[in-house]
Design a protein around this motif. Structure first.
Motif, PDB file in Angstrom:
ATOM      1  N   ILE A   1       0.816   6.088  -1.372  1.00 48.40           N
ATOM      2  CA  ILE A   1      -0.153   5.394  -0.518  1.00 48.40           C
ATOM      3  C   ILE A   1      -0.952   6.445   0.237  1.00 48.40           C
ATOM      4  O   ILE A   1      -0.378   7.403   0.765  1.00 48.40           O
ATOM      5  N   PRO A   2      -2.279   6.299   0.321  1.00 50.34           N
ATOM      6  CA  PRO A   2      -3.065   7.269   1.087  1.00 50.34           C
ATOM      7  C   PRO A   2      -2.602   7.316   2.543  1.00 50.34           C
ATOM      8  O   PRO A   2      -2.396   6.260   3.162  1.00 50.34           O
ATOM      9  N   PRO A   3      -2.401   8.501   3.105  1.00 50.79           N
ATOM     10  CA  PRO A   3      -1.919   8.604   4.491  1.00 50.79           C
ATOM     11  C   PRO A   3      -2.771   7.828   5.482  1.00 50.79           C
ATOM     12  O   PRO A   3      -2.244   7.264   6.455  1.00 50.79           O
ATOM     13  N   GLU A   4      -4.086   7.752   5.243  1.00 57.30           N
ATOM     14  CA  GLU A   4      -4.969   7.055   6.173  1.00 57.30           C
ATOM     15  C   GLU A   4      -4.772   5.534   6.131  1.00 57.30           C
ATOM     16  O   GLU A   4      -5.305   4.805   6.976  1.00 57.30           O
ATOM     17  N   LEU A   5      -4.006   5.038   5.142  1.00 55.73           N
ATOM     18  CA  LEU A   5      -3.767   3.599   5.027  1.00 55.73           C
ATOM     19  C   LEU A   5      -2.333   3.218   5.402  1.00 55.73           C
ATOM     20  O   LEU A   5      -1.895   2.106   5.130  1.00 55.73           O
ATOM     21  N   PHE A   6      -1.612   4.131   6.037  1.00 56.07           N
ATOM     22  CA  PHE A   6      -0.226   3.844   6.395  1.00 56.07           C
ATOM     23  C   PHE A   6      -0.111   2.749   7.459  1.00 56.07           C
ATOM     24  O   PHE A   6       0.974   2.203   7.665  1.00 56.07           O
ATOM     25  N   SER A   7      -1.199   2.421   8.125  1.00 55.69           N
ATOM     26  CA  SER A   7      -1.176   1.344   9.115  1.00 55.69           C
ATOM     27  C   SER A   7      -1.577   0.002   8.508  1.00 55.69           C
ATOM     28  O   SER A   7      -1.607  -1.015   9.200  1.00 55.69           O
ATOM     29  N   VAL A   8      -1.877  -0.012   7.206  1.00 60.63           N
ATOM     30  CA  VAL A   8      -2.316  -1.235   6.518  1.00 60.63           C
ATOM     31  C   VAL A   8      -1.155  -1.791   5.701  1.00 60.63           C
ATOM     32  O   VAL A   8      -0.480  -1.054   4.981  1.00 60.63           O
ATOM     33  N   LYS A   9      -0.906  -3.085   5.803  1.00 61.00           N
ATOM     34  CA  LYS A   9       0.161  -3.710   5.029  1.00 61.00           C
ATOM     35  C   LYS A   9      -0.139  -3.575   3.532  1.00 61.00           C
ATOM     36  O   LYS A   9      -1.297  -3.674   3.110  1.00 61.00           O
ATOM     37  N   ILE A  10       0.895  -3.399   2.754  1.00 58.47           N
ATOM     38  CA  ILE A  10       0.747  -3.091   1.333  1.00 58.47           C
ATOM     39  C   ILE A  10      -0.040  -4.165   0.579  1.00 58.47           C
ATOM     40  O   ILE A  10      -0.821  -3.866  -0.322  1.00 58.47           O
ATOM     41  N   GLU A  11       0.137  -5.432   0.977  1.00 66.02           N
ATOM     42  CA  GLU A  11      -0.568  -6.510   0.277  1.00 66.02           C
ATOM     43  C   GLU A  11      -2.072  -6.497   0.535  1.00 66.02           C
ATOM     44  O   GLU A  11      -2.838  -7.168  -0.173  1.00 66.02           O
ATOM     45  N   ASN A  12      -2.511  -5.731   1.524  1.00 66.72           N
ATOM     46  CA  ASN A  12      -3.934  -5.647   1.842  1.00 66.72           C
ATOM     47  C   ASN A  12      -4.591  -4.353   1.330  1.00 66.72           C
ATOM     48  O   ASN A  12      -5.755  -4.103   1.618  1.00 66.72           O
ATOM     49  N   ILE A  13      -3.843  -3.560   0.586  1.00 65.19           N
ATOM     50  CA  ILE A  13      -4.393  -2.319   0.038  1.00 65.19           C
ATOM     51  C   ILE A  13      -4.863  -2.565  -1.390  1.00 65.19           C
ATOM     52  O   ILE A  13      -4.144  -3.144  -2.212  1.00 65.19           O
ATOM     53  N   GLU A  14      -6.086  -2.147  -1.706  1.00 61.49           N
ATOM     54  CA  GLU A  14      -6.650  -2.364  -3.035  1.00 61.49           C
ATOM     55  C   GLU A  14      -5.919  -1.536  -4.079  1.00 61.49           C
ATOM     56  O   GLU A  14      -5.390  -0.451  -3.797  1.00 61.49           O
ATOM     57  N   ALA A  15      -5.928  -2.034  -5.298  1.00 58.85           N
ATOM     58  CA  ALA A  15      -5.151  -1.433  -6.388  1.00 58.85           C
ATOM     59  C   ALA A  15      -5.446   0.046  -6.573  1.00 58.85           C
ATOM     60  O   ALA A  15      -4.517   0.862  -6.683  1.00 58.85           O
ATOM     61  N   HIS A  16      -6.720   0.421  -6.608  1.00 61.30           N
ATOM     62  CA  HIS A  16      -7.057   1.811  -6.926  1.00 61.30           C
ATOM     63  C   HIS A  16      -6.523   2.785  -5.874  1.00 61.30           C
ATOM     64  O   HIS A  16      -6.316   3.965  -6.161  1.00 61.30           O
ATOM     65  N   GLN A  17      -6.258   2.275  -4.667  1.00 59.02           N
ATOM     66  CA  GLN A  17      -5.729   3.133  -3.603  1.00 59.02           C
ATOM     67  C   GLN A  17      -4.253   3.479  -3.820  1.00 59.02           C
ATOM     68  O   GLN A  17      -3.711   4.346  -3.132  1.00 59.02           O
ATOM     69  N   LEU A  18      -3.630   2.832  -4.769  1.00 58.16           N
ATOM     70  CA  LEU A  18      -2.207   3.049  -5.042  1.00 58.16           C
ATOM     71  C   LEU A  18      -1.976   3.774  -6.361  1.00 58.16           C
ATOM     72  O   LEU A  18      -0.824   3.947  -6.773  1.00 58.16           O
ATOM     73  N   LEU A  19      -3.062   4.225  -7.000  1.00 59.70           N
ATOM     74  CA  LEU A  19      -2.944   4.726  -8.366  1.00 59.70           C
ATOM     75  C   LEU A  19      -3.328   6.181  -8.567  1.00 59.70           C
ATOM     76  O   LEU A  19      -2.974   6.774  -9.597  1.00 59.70           O
ATOM     77  N   PHE A  20      -4.051   6.791  -7.639  1.00 59.64           N
ATOM     78  CA  PHE A  20      -4.604   8.124  -7.879  1.00 59.64           C
ATOM     79  C   PHE A  20      -4.231   9.140  -6.799  1.00 59.64           C
ATOM     80  O   PHE A  20      -4.821  10.214  -6.729  1.00 59.64           O
ATOM     81  N   ASN A  21      -3.274   8.834  -5.964  1.00 64.84           N
ATOM     82  CA  ASN A  21      -2.887   9.749  -4.889  1.00 64.84           C
ATOM     83  C   ASN A  21      -2.148  10.954  -5.444  1.00 64.84           C
ATOM     84  O   ASN A  21      -1.454  10.876  -6.451  1.00 64.84           O
ATOM     85  N   ARG A  22      -2.317  12.073  -4.753  1.00 66.78           N
ATOM     86  CA  ARG A  22      -1.546  13.232  -5.144  1.00 66.78           C
ATOM     87  C   ARG A  22      -1.218  14.078  -3.915  1.00 66.78           C
ATOM     88  O   ARG A  22      -0.343  13.769  -3.136  1.00 66.78           O
ATOM     89  N   TYR A  23      -1.935  15.169  -3.686  1.00 69.73           N
ATOM     90  CA  TYR A  23      -1.474  16.183  -2.742  1.00 69.73           C
ATOM     91  C   TYR A  23      -1.549  15.764  -1.281  1.00 69.73           C
ATOM     92  O   TYR A  23      -0.657  16.094  -0.497  1.00 69.73           O
ATOM     93  N   ASN A  24      -2.589  15.028  -0.861  1.00 70.45           N
ATOM     94  CA  ASN A  24      -2.643  14.581   0.530  1.00 70.45           C
ATOM     95  C   ASN A  24      -1.462  13.670   0.851  1.00 70.45           C
ATOM     96  O   ASN A  24      -0.861  13.755   1.928  1.00 70.45           O
ATOM     97  N   PHE A  25      -1.151  12.804  -0.095  1.00 67.57           N
ATOM     98  CA  PHE A  25      -0.003  11.916   0.098  1.00 67.57           C
ATOM     99  C   PHE A  25       1.304  12.704   0.110  1.00 67.57           C
ATOM    100  O   PHE A  25       2.156  12.507   0.983  1.00 67.57           O
ATOM    101  N   ILE A  26       1.472  13.615  -0.843  1.00 69.15           N
ATOM    102  CA  ILE A  26       2.726  14.362  -0.942  1.00 69.15           C
ATOM    103  C   ILE A  26       2.967  15.217   0.297  1.00 69.15           C
ATOM    104  O   ILE A  26       4.106  15.389   0.742  1.00 69.15           O
ATOM    105  N   SER A  27       1.894  15.718   0.895  1.00 68.83           N
ATOM    106  CA  SER A  27       2.051  16.581   2.075  1.00 68.83           C
ATOM    107  C   SER A  27       2.252  15.789   3.364  1.00 68.83           C
ATOM    108  O   SER A  27       2.567  16.369   4.409  1.00 68.83           O
ATOM    109  N   SER A  28       2.095  14.467   3.318  1.00 65.08           N
ATOM    110  CA  SER A  28       2.282  13.654   4.522  1.00 65.08           C
ATOM    111  C   SER A  28       3.766  13.561   4.872  1.00 65.08           C
ATOM    112  O   SER A  28       4.626  13.605   3.986  1.00 65.08           O
ATOM    113  N   GLU A  29       4.058  13.435   6.140  1.00 65.16           N
ATOM    114  CA  GLU A  29       5.444  13.346   6.609  1.00 65.16           C
ATOM    115  C   GLU A  29       5.582  12.155   7.549  1.00 65.16           C
ATOM    116  O   GLU A  29       5.622  12.284   8.769  1.00 65.16           O
TER     117      GLU A  29
END
Length: 240
Positions: free
Chosen positions: A137-165
């Motif tokens: 999940i994109p770090p900037e969307l961590f405050s958004v409930k999963i059911e409200n996140i668009e599909a493409h936002q859950l499919l192409f994440n990589r380094y920004n997401f992995i580096s989030s804590e």
């Protein structure tokens, strides 16, 4: 038990070995697939046939991967989705049926024969203390409930997401998409794509969300808490 299975990419032989190992642990295991069933590997068509049959025999949840997403949106042989498909392993999917087919002919065949499978794809799955998506999940969307996140936002994440804590609403995220040499865990997220396609020696890996351990197609079992959380396994980006 519930097992989350990493990116298959047409590696049918490794998938069969992994499932054999899972069912030796729990013959009634529920299987949650994290997406990317096709492209790159050589047995994409046979993989879809196998998974479709498996879904009638076992309890399965199939998530959408970025590769399925691009095939779904493909409309023209020259659009951006066709470019992505052919650039990132789609020709192997075509060749697994008939190398003389065009990308559009291949889509028509796949989405006719496996309509039920593609119609069943989900963007996420929540179980126990875990949220499962194809690429996180994109770090900037961590405050958004999963059911409200668009599909493409859950499919192409990589380094920004992995580096989030950060946990996502108190839950850890299980993801694929990014290939590691061994399972990844940093206390917040779990990466289960162990690059089964990239190298013949690399296994296909699953994670048991009920007992927090990994099992792979080589029958290696690794406990989640045994992983060095300060180390990120090397990420292979090219096939040797």
């Amino acid at each position: 038990m519930n097992f989350v299975i990493g990116d298959i990419h047409g590696e049918l032989a490794k998938l069969k070995l992994l499932l054999k190992n899972i069912f030796a642990i729990d013959d009634s295991a529920k299987l949650i697939f994290i997406g990317d069933y096709i492209d790159k590997g050589t047995d994409a068509y046979s993989t879809l046939k196998y998974l479709s049959k498996l879904s009638h025999e076992r309890e399965c949840v199939f998530l959408r991967g970025n590769h399925e997403y691009n095939w779904e949106l493909l409309k023209d042989k020259n659009d951006k989705y066709a470019e992505f498909i052919l650039k990132f392993g789609g020709q192997n999917t075509i060749s697994s049926i008939n190398e003389k087919l065009s990308v559009l002919e291949t889509k028509e065949l796949l989405f006719t024969e496996f309509k039920s499978f593609f119609d069943s794809l989900n963007n996420y799955y929540v179980i126990n203390n875990y949220v499962i998506t194809h690429s996180g999940i994109p770090p900037e969307l961590f405050s958004v409930k999963i059911e409200n996140i668009e599909a493409h936002q859950l499919l192409f994440n990589r380094y920004n997401f992995i580096s989030s804590e950060k946990l996502y609403f108190g839950k850890k995220i299980i993801f694929g998409h990014t290939g590691f040499y061994s399972p990844y865990y940093d206390g917040y997220k779990i990466g289960i794509d162990t690059s089964a396609y990239f190298l013949d020696s690399q296994p296909l890996t699953a994670f048991c969300v009920d007992q927090d351990f990994f099992i792979d197609s080589k029958n290696n079992r690794t406990e989640l808490l045994s992983i060095n959380q300060s180390c990120c396994p090397a990420i292979p980006r090219v096939k040797s």
